[in-house]
Design a protein around this motif. Structure first.
Motif, short mmCIF file in Angstrom:
data_model
loop_
_atom_site.label_atom_id
_atom_site.label_comp_id
_atom_site.label_asym_id
_atom_site.label_seq_id
_atom_site.Cartn_x
_atom_site.Cartn_y
_atom_site.Cartn_z
N GLY A 15 2.41 31.58 2.68
CA GLY A 15 1.92 31.92 1.32
C GLY A 15 2.39 30.95 0.43
N PHE A 16 3.72 30.49 0.82
CA PHE A 16 4.52 29.29 -0.11
C PHE A 16 3.45 28.18 -0.01
CE2 PHE A 16 7.74 26.46 -1.40
CZ PHE A 16 7.81 27.02 -2.75
N ALA A 17 3.06 27.82 1.36
CA ALA A 17 2.39 26.78 1.60
C ALA A 17 1.08 26.44 0.58
CB ALA A 17 2.04 26.53 2.95
N ILE A 18 0.31 27.73 0.55
CA ILE A 18 -0.88 27.75 -0.02
C ILE A 18 -0.74 27.71 -1.15
CG2 ILE A 18 -3.10 29.36 -0.37
CD1 ILE A 18 -2.48 30.85 2.17
N HIS A 19 0.36 28.35 -2.05
CA HIS A 19 0.63 28.29 -3.21
C HIS A 19 0.89 26.58 -3.84
CE1 HIS A 19 2.17 29.02 -7.37
NE2 HIS A 19 3.23 28.25 -7.05
N LEU A 20 1.66 25.96 -2.94
CA LEU A 20 1.70 24.69 -3.30
C LEU A 20 0.28 23.95 -3.39
CD1 LEU A 20 4.94 23.77 -1.48
CD2 LEU A 20 4.74 24.06 -3.84
N ALA A 21 -0.43 24.34 -2.51
CA ALA A 21 -1.93 23.74 -2.50
C ALA A 21 -2.55 24.15 -3.73
CB ALA A 21 -2.30 24.03 -0.90
N ALA A 22 -2.49 25.32 -4.06
CA ALA A 22 -3.39 25.76 -5.06
C ALA A 22 -2.84 25.70 -6.48
CB ALA A 22 -3.71 27.11 -4.66
N GLN A 23 -1.50 25.01 -6.59
CA GLN A 23 -0.85 25.06 -7.69
C GLN A 23 -1.77 24.35 -8.94
OE1 GLN A 23 2.80 25.79 -7.99
NE2 GLN A 23 2.84 25.10 -10.04
N HIS A 24 -2.32 23.43 -8.64
CA HIS A 24 -3.04 22.53 -9.59
C HIS A 24 -4.23 23.59 -10.01
CE1 HIS A 24 -4.29 18.83 -11.08
NE2 HIS A 24 -5.31 19.35 -11.24
N LEU A 25 -4.90 24.31 -9.23
CA LEU A 25 -5.70 25.07 -9.55
C LEU A 25 -5.24 26.16 -10.67
CD1 LEU A 25 -8.91 25.32 -9.09
CD2 LEU A 25 -8.32 26.86 -7.42
N LEU A 26 -4.43 26.80 -10.16
CA LEU A 26 -3.62 28.01 -10.88
C LEU A 26 -3.15 27.40 -12.40
CD1 LEU A 26 -2.61 30.63 -11.06
CD2 LEU A 26 -0.50 29.85 -10.19
N ALA A 27 -2.43 26.30 -12.40
CA ALA A 27 -2.24 25.83 -13.66
C ALA A 27 -3.65 25.69 -14.62
CB ALA A 27 -1.73 24.21 -13.44
N HIS A 28 -4.57 25.21 -13.98
CA HIS A 28 -5.92 24.94 -14.62
C HIS A 28 -6.51 26.21 -15.26
CE1 HIS A 28 -9.77 23.08 -15.80
NE2 HIS A 28 -10.36 23.88 -14.92
N TRP A 29 -6.36 27.39 -14.52
CA TRP A 29 -6.66 28.61 -14.71
C TRP A 29 -5.95 29.46 -15.47
CZ3 TRP A 29 -9.03 30.56 -9.32
CH2 TRP A 29 -10.05 29.79 -9.09
N MET A 30 -4.48 29.04 -15.61
CA MET A 30 -3.80 29.81 -16.49
C MET A 30 -2.94 28.94 -17.14
SD MET A 30 -0.67 32.82 -15.70
CE MET A 30 -1.20 33.24 -14.19
#
Lengths: 890, 113
Positions: free
Chosen positions: A831-846
């Protein structure tokens, strides 16, 4: 071979099942009798004949099935019996079935809700006919490409626009506000002047009376909006035919629009609709319905030529360099909330996946208990396909029940974002139920049913018959372990991800609420005051009128301080002509274009006291300087730091062309508004560019230097500013009996703050994600606990022996829980690894979220704690069981 | 009675078509007629015989109606439909072709090659 005969026989077999069964039976009997007769004729004993006939025929009892197989309906009947059997077996394990249905219902409910939200509030928010073809063309000024502006047309231009090839029809409108005269205070009525084809164009009929008709021309009639009708007339249906006096003109009320209709809240508050005439409003905004098949892009090209032509006629109405932007009316909302909705959709899909994984886990666990039954079925000849079909039908049954519950739930859930985000979605959007949403939830049910049913179906459709038939094998079975662990791991990973997003949302929101604003919004209210345009009044006259109004407000008991701020409402980005940063020139500095962009705020000197922004250097301008308007300015700290490079700010000379009177709109300026001004003071930074961006360099100048048809009085009250409404309006009334205030109400800075898009969105994110996170966590923990519980159940015997041989309790707990702990740890890492990978997208969405990886620590901690409890409770139960009883139970 | 011949795959249908084409018959009658024409040389499994009947009716090759038999019992009588007649013609041609070809192959000698 005719299709007709096939359909006929299928229809008869399905609709007249018992009759067909009877006929097959009768034909069979006839055959046996005839054969027997035949045998008797040939000399066989009558008692023997029937027996021989039956032997010759073979198995007679399955003749009906043979008939169904012959006409190709057998699978249907089998599926029917599979479904009945499936429901019976769901009923046999009610707790598991219930848990599976609930976890799926939550997932499907949330997903359908967000789909519904997208469909109802973003794709089809407007209750107009052919709303997807309605566009509002806007101009993109190539100098200010971020802010499209609408353009108004002169009547002749409007007429010529009707002839454009891409245009099906046009609705012209212009918003205005008029006082309702004849009451205690002049009430402000938000009026839309519309071309009388409004009701036809939008395809909405009046709720009461009638809508506008072309025959109304520009007559003295008025159609009321629903909210205004409720507010002003208390929803009295007899109001039709009465007159309403606006600006001393009597208008006949001919109709009331339905509740959902709020045209055109996109632009402003509208209470009532009056037919347009050139004397009521000089120009019109066009709302265009494109011809069928015309794309916005082609329409845009055509309109570009038209607007170029219009610019030659009225150059001041249009920017120098522009292009026409044509978008459906729903598009701006899509741009604004698209990211937030994407994030919501992604997270509900996660929730659904967690729900599916949970169902898989539960079915796998239950499948262990059903192995005996399945192997018996396999032993008496059920094919693998048949067993798989049986298992898949059971999971589909769960999926469909879950989907039905979820769809009902989604109706409530879909309204939640609308309630949590007022003003973000179109006001006219309403959550509904339609075939698209039903089809979506049915598709979800099918997909999820197969998704979570597949692993158990594949696994249990090949039971080890020989092993299972030796009833209750005493082996240390760890069957199903792999897929089960994978599922739990995936569940944990997704849950951690959702919890992490919830943490980012909540801490992000907390950061917003505790943000240093630079001003104190608490107990600050404001009224927007329309000024009557009078060509005979000059700058000093307007200034002294505004000053009178301000003094009147300041004298109201309970008001601590009153001031003018006409250019914006903190903390938002300014709007209107003052919305864009102006280029500031510094005396003695070479100024390249765009070198010193600054926001220009038009205020009276009391403003800083009203909002408690401290003066850090120099002085405020005096009352005299304030009336004159010219030669003075105050800047904020950001301006000093960014542009003055360590030089002493006080005494610097600055100017901007933006304050010049260019004659484009009805503005009243001081004589030297665009000339050099001396910086007399510096104030602390206060938010002026929204909450998500840093403070913009700002220049404060006296409001009297640049005035237009509206100004705003801010005041700090001792308590809630709204309680001062009546004395405040009375005070303004005393100055000028016909002076009204926009919207008839007091706004507050607290509201302006909590109404910020980023605030509202982040608030919604933190509420919804906390909800989603808690759901995900409880689903996962339930899955973990039930897996351990079933594992313990399966290993009872083994554990009993271990304990009887003297194993420690801690050892038993470890034996039971260790694999699960390893799985959970893997899940957390994943979960942590996925989060690191998706961090950029999350910052874009929120954008306003807290994207520090540290928010994961409490999320992971919470998950670990919960998981440990979910593991250990069943493990402890096993460890504290009496080994003798456990062994005897077998 | 000589040795009984097993039914070739797919030939039961054409036999039924043929026997029904000679007149309206009930199931048992069709069975008897085929055996009678074949001189008792054909072994027809009765269970699958009815399946073939059901399927043919489903496909619209034969149509059925209830009537009473020679012994005054209620029986289901079958007769050929237009589609069935066409099918019988096709199948007959195909069968003739088939026996021709197979006959030619089987009667081949080294000289004819």
């Amino acid at each position: 071979m005719s299709l007709r005969s096939r359909i006929r026989s299928w229809w008869q077999a399905l609709a007249h099942r018992s009759q067909i069964d009877r006929e097959v039976q009768q034909e069979l009997e006839f055959h046996l009798n005839a054969h027997a007769d035949h045998l008797i004729e040939n000399g066989v004993e009558p008692s023997e004949a029937m027996r021989q006939a039956k032997i010759a025929f073979g198995r007679a009892d399955v003749q009906k099935e043979k008939y169904r197989a012959a006409i190709g309906l057998r699978p249907l009947y089998e599926i029917g019996s599979d479904i009945r059997y499936g429901f019976r077996s769901l009923y046999r394990h009610p707790m598991i079935s219930f848990a599976a249905v609930i976890s799926l219902a939550l997932g499907i409910g949330a997903t359908t809700a967000i789909f519904n939200l997208i469909d109802s509030a973003l794709l089809h928010p407007f209750p107009y006919v052919d709303a997807e073809r309605i566009v509002n063309p806007s101009l993109i000024d190539l100098k200010q490409p971020l802010v499209p502006t609408w353009f108004a047309l002169e009547p002749a231009q409007y007429e010529s626009f009707l002839k454009a090839k891409s245009v099906d029809s046009v609705l012209g409108f212009m918003l205005g506000a008029q006082p309702e005269t004849g009451g205690a205070f002049p009430e402000d009525v938000g009026t839309a002047y519309v071309t009388p084809n409004m009701n036809d164009f939008l395809g909405v009929n009046a709720l009461l009376g009638r809508g506008l008709r072309p025959s109304d021309g520009s007559g003295n009639v008025i159609v009321l909006g629903y909210k205004y009708w409720q507010r002003r007339f208390g929803g009295d249906p007899s109001v039709i035919g009465h007159t309403l006096q606006l600006s001393h003109t009597d208008l006949t009320i001919i109709g009331v629009m339905p509740a959902r209709f709020a045209f055109t809240e996109t632009v402003g508050n509208v209470d009532a609709y009056v037919p347009w005439s050139a004397s009521r409003a000089p120009a019109l905004f066009p709302l265009i319905k494109l011809r069928r098949g015309v794309t916005p892009a082609t329409a845009g090209e055509e309109f570009q030529a038209y607007v170029k032509h219009f610019k030659q006629q009225t150059p001041l109405h249009f920017p120098d360099d522009f292009h026409v932007n044509v978008e459906p009316i729903a598009a701006p909302y899509m741009h604004r909330t698209g990211q937030a909705v994407k994030l919501l959709f992604a997270s509900v899909v996660f929730l659904l996946l967690i729900g599916c994984a949970n169902c898989s886990v539960l079915l796998l666990a239950r499948g262990e208990a059903r192995q005996h039954e399945l192997s018996i079925r396999a032993a008496i000849g059920a094919s693998r396909l048949r067993l798989m079909r049986q298992l898949l039908i059971e999971s589909l049954a769960i999926a469909f029940i879950g989907a039905a519950l979820g769809t009902a739930l989604s109706f409530w859930l879909a309204n939640l974002p609308l309630k949590l985000m007022p003003g973000i979605f179109p006001q006219e959007a309403a959550i509904g139920m339609n075939w698209r949403i039903l089809a979506f939830s049915i598709a979800l049910a099918l997909i999820t049913g197969i998704l979570f049913g597949l692993a158990p179906a594949l696994r249990f459709s090949r039971p080890d018959v020989s092993q299972m038939i030796q009833s209750r094998s005493r082996t240390l079975s760890s069957s199903g372990g792999h897929s089960l662990n994978m599922l739990i791991g995936a569940q944990v990973a997704l849950t951690l991800l959702l919890l992490g997003v919830a943490g980012a949302a909540v801490t992000g929101f907390m950061r917003l609420t505790s943000m240093k604003l630079g001003y104190d919004p608490h107990n600050v209210g404001f009224v927007s005051v329309p000024l009557k345009w009078d060509p005979n009044k000059n700058q000093p006259a307007y200034t002294s009128y505004i000053e009178q109004l301000r003094n009147a407000v300041a004298a109201v008991p309970g008001v601590q301080s009153a001031s003018i701020l006409s250019s914006f409402i903190p903390p938002s980005q300014p709007f209107g002509g003052m919305g864009k940063p102006y280029i500031i020139e510094l005396l003695g500095q070479q100024t390249r274009p765009e070198q010193y962009p600054s926001l220009v705020h038009l205020i009276s000197p009391e403003f800083f006291a009203t909002v408690k922004t401290p003066l850090t250097r120099g002085r405020l301008w005096t009352a005299d300087e304030n009336r004159r308007g010219d030669f003075v300015a105050i800047v904020n700290e950001s301006f000093v730091q960014r542009y003055l490079g360590g030089r002493e700010p006080i005494g610097q000379q600055i100017r901007t062309d933006g304050l010049r009177n260019d004659g484009r709109s009805k503005t009243i300026t001081s004589p030297n508004s665009g000339e050099w001004r001396q910086i007399v003071g510096v104030v602390a930074d206060a938010r002026n560019d929204g909450l998500e961006r840093p403070v913009f360099p700002a220049v404060y100048v006296p409001y009297s230097t640049f005035m237009w048809y509206t100004t705003r009085i801010f005041f700090r009250a001792e308590t809630d500013p709204r309680t001062l409404e009546r004395p405040l309006r009375a005070a303004l009334h005393n100055v000028n009996a016909s002076q009204r205030i926009f919207g008839n109400e007091i706004g507050t800075l607290d509201e302006a703050l909590t109404g910020q898009t980023v605030w509202v969105q982040q608030h919604m994110f933190s509420v919804l994600f906390t909800f989603f996170g808690v759901l995900a966590l409880s689903l996962s923990l339930f899955g973990i606990a039930s897996t351990v519980l079933f594992a313990v159940g399966r290993r009872r015997n083994e554990l009993g022996i271990r304990m009887a041989l003297g194993a420690q309790r801690s050892h038993i707990i470890w034996t039971v829980a260790s694999t699960m702990f390893a799985t959970i740890a893997c899940g957390i890492v994943a979960g942590f690894a996925i989060h690191l990978a998706a961090q950029h997208l999350l910052a874009h969405w929120m954008p306003a979220g807290n994207h520090s990886p540290w928010v994961f620590a409490p999320a992971a901690g919470l998950l670990l704690l919960g998981a440990a409890a979910a593991c250990l409770l069943p493990a402890m139960r096993a460890a504290y069981a009496n080994p003798l009883e456990t062994l005897r139970a077998e | 009675m000589g040795r009984k011949v097993d039914l070739l795959q797919g030939t039961l249908e054409v036999l039924i078509l043929k026997s029904v084409s000679l007149g309206k018959l009930h199931g048992y009658g069709i069975l008897l007629r085929i055996q009678q024409i074949a001189g008792g040389k054909l072994e027809i499994p009765q269970g699958s015989f009815y399946i073939a009947l059901y399927r043919m009716e489903h496909k619209g090759l034969i149509a059925s109606e209830w009537g009473s038999s020679e012994n005054n019992r209620r029986a289901k009588f079958y007769q050929l439909t237009a589609a069935g007649r066409k099918q019988l013609r096709l199948e007959t041609e195909k069968w003739a072709q088939m026996t021709d070809v197979v006959g030619t192959v089987l009667s081949a000698t080294p000289e004819t090659l």
